[in-house]
Design a protein around this motif. Structure first.
Motif, PDB file in Angstrom:
ATOM      1  N   LEU A 165       0.877  -1.212   0.008  1.00  0.00           N
ATOM      2  CA  LEU A 165       0.087  -0.275   0.011  1.00  0.00           C
ATOM      3  C   LEU A 165       0.938   1.360   0.152  1.00  0.00           C
ATOM      4  CD1 LEU A 165      -2.818   1.070   0.067  1.00  0.00           C
ATOM      5  CD2 LEU A 165      -2.772   0.982   2.383  1.00  0.00           C
ATOM      6  N   GLU A 166       1.823   1.200   0.987  1.00  0.00           N
ATOM      7  CA  GLU A 166       2.865   2.339   0.786  1.00  0.00           C
ATOM      8  C   GLU A 166       3.427   2.579  -0.515  1.00  0.00           C
ATOM      9  OE1 GLU A 166       6.798   3.970   3.275  1.00  0.00           O
ATOM     10  OE2 GLU A 166       5.959   1.952   3.776  1.00  0.00           O
ATOM     11  N   GLN A 167       3.906   1.481  -1.345  1.00  0.00           N
ATOM     12  CA  GLN A 167       4.778   1.686  -2.532  1.00  0.00           C
ATOM     13  C   GLN A 167       3.644   2.209  -3.511  1.00  0.00           C
ATOM     14  OE1 GLN A 167       7.949   1.119  -3.621  1.00  0.00           O
ATOM     15  NE2 GLN A 167       6.873   2.303  -5.254  1.00  0.00           N
ATOM     16  N   THR A 168       2.234   1.569  -3.392  1.00  0.00           N
ATOM     17  CA  THR A 168       1.562   2.222  -4.206  1.00  0.00           C
ATOM     18  C   THR A 168       0.957   3.678  -4.182  1.00  0.00           C
ATOM     19  OG1 THR A 168       0.144  -0.128  -4.395  1.00  0.00           O
ATOM     20  CG2 THR A 168      -1.250   1.871  -5.082  1.00  0.00           C
ATOM     21  N   GLU A 169       0.919   4.132  -3.017  1.00  0.00           N
ATOM     22  CA  GLU A 169       0.826   5.421  -2.399  1.00  0.00           C
ATOM     23  C   GLU A 169       2.025   6.641  -3.077  1.00  0.00           C
ATOM     24  OE1 GLU A 169       0.458   5.428   1.663  1.00  0.00           O
ATOM     25  OE2 GLU A 169      -1.849   5.407   1.604  1.00  0.00           O
ATOM     26  N   ASN A 170       3.031   6.012  -3.118  1.00  0.00           N
ATOM     27  CA  ASN A 170       4.308   6.517  -3.753  1.00  0.00           C
ATOM     28  C   ASN A 170       4.181   6.766  -5.092  1.00  0.00           C
ATOM     29  OD1 ASN A 170       5.547   6.830  -0.976  1.00  0.00           O
ATOM     30  ND2 ASN A 170       6.804   4.859  -1.293  1.00  0.00           N
ATOM     31  N   ASP A 171       3.713   5.482  -5.958  1.00  0.00           N
ATOM     32  CA  ASP A 171       3.648   5.615  -7.275  1.00  0.00           C
ATOM     33  C   ASP A 171       2.304   6.764  -7.663  1.00  0.00           C
ATOM     34  OD1 ASP A 171       5.256   3.526  -7.458  1.00  0.00           O
ATOM     35  OD2 ASP A 171       3.926   1.792  -7.722  1.00  0.00           O
ATOM     36  N   ILE A 172       1.356   6.472  -6.714  1.00  0.00           N
ATOM     37  CA  ILE A 172       0.240   7.697  -7.017  1.00  0.00           C
ATOM     38  C   ILE A 172       0.776   8.998  -7.113  1.00  0.00           C
ATOM     39  CG2 ILE A 172      -1.852   8.645  -6.127  1.00  0.00           C
ATOM     40  CD1 ILE A 172      -2.755   5.697  -5.407  1.00  0.00           C
ATOM     41  N   ASN A 173       1.667   9.173  -5.971  1.00  0.00           N
ATOM     42  CA  ASN A 173       2.038  10.481  -5.839  1.00  0.00           C
ATOM     43  C   ASN A 173       3.123  11.083  -7.038  1.00  0.00           C
ATOM     44  OD1 ASN A 173       0.605  10.935  -3.585  1.00  0.00           O
ATOM     45  ND2 ASN A 173       2.172  10.075  -2.203  1.00  0.00           N
ATOM     46  N   GLU A 174       3.861  10.101  -7.389  1.00  0.00           N
ATOM     47  CA  GLU A 174       4.833  10.419  -8.466  1.00  0.00           C
ATOM     48  C   GLU A 174       3.970  10.658  -9.811  1.00  0.00           C
ATOM     49  OE1 GLU A 174       7.789   7.327  -9.213  1.00  0.00           O
ATOM     50  OE2 GLU A 174       8.459   7.421  -7.138  1.00  0.00           O
ATOM     51  N   LEU A 175       2.813   9.842  -9.922  1.00  0.00           N
ATOM     52  CA  LEU A 175       2.087  10.094 -11.415  1.00  0.00           C
ATOM     53  C   LEU A 175       1.353  11.320 -11.215  1.00  0.00           C
ATOM     54  CD1 LEU A 175       0.655   6.691 -12.525  1.00  0.00           C
ATOM     55  CD2 LEU A 175       1.852   8.277 -13.883  1.00  0.00           C
ATOM     56  N   LYS A 176       0.670  11.555  -9.963  1.00  0.00           N
ATOM     57  CA  LYS A 176       0.049  13.057  -9.897  1.00  0.00           C
ATOM     58  C   LYS A 176       0.892  14.270 -10.143  1.00  0.00           C
ATOM     59  CE  LYS A 176      -2.730  15.379  -6.614  1.00  0.00           C
ATOM     60  NZ  LYS A 176      -3.210  15.432  -5.106  1.00  0.00           N
ATOM     61  N   THR A 177       2.122  14.099  -9.792  1.00  0.00           N
ATOM     62  CA  THR A 177       3.037  15.332 -10.006  1.00  0.00           C
ATOM     63  C   THR A 177       3.230  15.206 -11.593  1.00  0.00           C
ATOM     64  OG1 THR A 177       4.150  15.044  -7.760  1.00  0.00           O
ATOM     65  CG2 THR A 177       5.155  16.017  -9.524  1.00  0.00           C
ATOM     66  N   LYS A 178       3.383  14.040 -12.096  1.00  0.00           N
ATOM     67  CA  LYS A 178       3.675  14.100 -13.469  1.00  0.00           C
ATOM     68  C   LYS A 178       2.435  14.712 -14.433  1.00  0.00           C
ATOM     69  CE  LYS A 178       4.276  11.063 -17.568  1.00  0.00           C
ATOM     70  NZ  LYS A 178       4.793   9.613 -17.855  1.00  0.00           N
ATOM     71  N   LEU A 179       1.178  14.088 -13.983  1.00  0.00           N
ATOM     72  CA  LEU A 179       0.019  14.736 -14.552  1.00  0.00           C
ATOM     73  C   LEU A 179      -0.253  16.073 -14.404  1.00  0.00           C
ATOM     74  CD1 LEU A 179      -2.478  11.656 -13.904  1.00  0.00           C
ATOM     75  CD2 LEU A 179      -1.049  11.912 -15.950  1.00  0.00           C
ATOM     76  N   GLU A 180       0.001  16.753 -13.265  1.00  0.00           N
ATOM     77  CA  GLU A 180      -0.189  18.123 -13.127  1.00  0.00           C
ATOM     78  C   GLU A 180       0.909  19.089 -13.454  1.00  0.00           C
ATOM     79  OE1 GLU A 180      -0.678  18.190  -9.004  1.00  0.00           O
ATOM     80  OE2 GLU A 180      -2.894  17.497  -8.868  1.00  0.00           O
ATOM     81  N   SER A 181       1.780  18.476 -13.988  1.00  0.00           N
ATOM     82  CA  SER A 181       2.923  19.295 -14.647  1.00  0.00           C
ATOM     83  C   SER A 181       2.734  20.262 -15.678  1.00  0.00           C
ATOM     84  CB  SER A 181       4.124  18.396 -14.812  1.00  0.00           C
ATOM     85  OG  SER A 181       4.096  17.586 -16.086  1.00  0.00           O
ATOM     86  N   PRO A 182       3.305  21.260 -16.005  1.00  0.00           N
ATOM     87  CA  PRO A 182       2.989  22.130 -17.049  1.00  0.00           C
ATOM     88  C   PRO A 182       3.577  21.384 -18.460  1.00  0.00           C
ATOM     89  CG  PRO A 182       4.423  23.368 -15.632  1.00  0.00           C
ATOM     90  CD  PRO A 182       4.357  22.073 -14.971  1.00  0.00           C
ATOM     91  N   GLU A 183       4.176  20.516 -18.495  1.00  0.00           N
ATOM     92  CA  GLU A 183       4.649  19.767 -19.631  1.00  0.00           C
ATOM     93  C   GLU A 183       3.549  18.852 -20.070  1.00  0.00           C
ATOM     94  OE1 GLU A 183       6.716  19.968 -16.879  1.00  0.00           O
ATOM     95  OE2 GLU A 183       8.321  21.157 -17.645  1.00  0.00           O
ATOM     96  N   TYR A 184       3.195  18.199 -19.121  1.00  0.00           N
ATOM     97  CA  TYR A 184       2.100  17.165 -19.373  1.00  0.00           C
ATOM     98  C   TYR A 184       0.792  17.780 -19.853  1.00  0.00           C
ATOM     99  CZ  TYR A 184      -1.560  13.760 -18.613  1.00  0.00           C
ATOM    100  OH  TYR A 184      -2.768  12.987 -18.793  1.00  0.00           O
ATOM    101  N   GLN A 185       0.484  19.193 -19.321  1.00  0.00           N
ATOM    102  CA  GLN A 185      -0.708  19.892 -19.941  1.00  0.00           C
ATOM    103  C   GLN A 185      -0.514  20.360 -21.099  1.00  0.00           C
ATOM    104  OE1 GLN A 185      -3.818  20.008 -17.993  1.00  0.00           O
ATOM    105  NE2 GLN A 185      -2.442  18.700 -16.487  1.00  0.00           N
ATOM    106  N   LYS A 186       0.821  20.737 -21.217  1.00  0.00           N
ATOM    107  CA  LYS A 186       1.039  21.316 -22.679  1.00  0.00           C
ATOM    108  C   LYS A 186       0.575  20.033 -23.813  1.00  0.00           C
ATOM    109  CE  LYS A 186       3.940  24.316 -23.177  1.00  0.00           C
ATOM    110  NZ  LYS A 186       5.440  25.185 -23.125  1.00  0.00           N
ATOM    111  N   LYS A 187       1.332  19.022 -23.508  1.00  0.00           N
ATOM    112  CA  LYS A 187       1.148  17.582 -24.399  1.00  0.00           C
ATOM    113  C   LYS A 187      -0.317  17.377 -24.554  1.00  0.00           C
ATOM    114  CE  LYS A 187       5.555  16.269 -23.180  1.00  0.00           C
ATOM    115  NZ  LYS A 187       6.158  15.031 -22.319  1.00  0.00           N
TER     116      LYS A 187
END
Length: 203
Positions: A165-187
């Motif tokens: 569960l802890e590892q899953t939460e870490n993965d979620i946080n990493e993906l969330k950061t990526k999805l909210e990044s300006p680079e992602y939003q531009k693409k």
């Protein structure tokens, strides 16, 4: 060089009929010209960071408007991807560069560039959708594991599940950061813009 062109020509006609050689040579020459033009226009992209391009609706809509009209007039040629169009145009005895010049309001270089940018944006878009899907699946997995954790009595099993569960939460946080990044939003903007215009134009 002349020998190489003649050799390619003989491969194209697939037989030893010399009377067809000139036509085949001309076809190879046209193909070589178009590929050279596309190579040059693609090289012009080397100083452009495709990751940072923000597409404008006007240019994308104009590109697909031209592509749709050309596809209708030349149904055997798929104009969205310039490199593919070169091969298909040559196969039909047409010169792609001349078609673009005569039938559109774009230069051949601009056509080749926007074709490459659109292709890149659509390729990245597929990756974006995969990342978003993975994020949603991780959220669902986390919720399921939290419910399961409440039901488990064995401490060893609980500890193993907490670690997962802890590892899953870490993965979620990493993906969330990526999805909210300006680079992602531009693409995402580029990809959604292309999808919207293609739907509007029924392409």
């Amino acid at each position: 060089m002349k020998f190489r062109i003649l050799f390619l020509a003989l491969l194209i006609i697939g037989c030893g009929k010399i009377k067809d050689a000139k036509k085949a040579v001309d076809s190879v020459k046209e193909f070589s010209k178009d590929m050279k033009d596309i190579s040059e226009s693609t090289m012009a992209l080397k100083d452009i960071d495709l990751e940072k391009i923000t597409l404008e609706e006007k240019e994308v809509r104009s590109f697909f408007k031209n592509v749709k009209r050309l596809n209708k007039k030349y149904p055997e040629i798929h104009f969205q991807i310039a490199q593919t169009a070169v091969l298909e145009a040559t196969n039909q005895g047409e010169e792609l560069k001349q078609i673009i010049k005569d039938e559109t309001d774009m230069s051949f270089q601009d056509y080749s560039k926007i074709s490459a940018v659109v292709a890149f944006a659509e390729l990245k878009g597929a990756s974006l959708e995969l990342s978003k899907s993975m994020y949603e699946q991780l959220i669902s997995s986390k919720e399921a594991m939290q419910l399961q954790l409440e039901k488990i009595v064995d401490e060893k099993q609980k500890e193993e599940l907490r670690s997962t569960l802890e590892q899953t939460e870490n993965d979620i946080n990493e993906l969330k950061t990526k999805l909210e990044s300006p680079e992602y939003q531009k693409k995402l903007h580029n990809y959604n813009l292309i999808k919207k215009i293609k739907i509007d134009m029924d392409i």
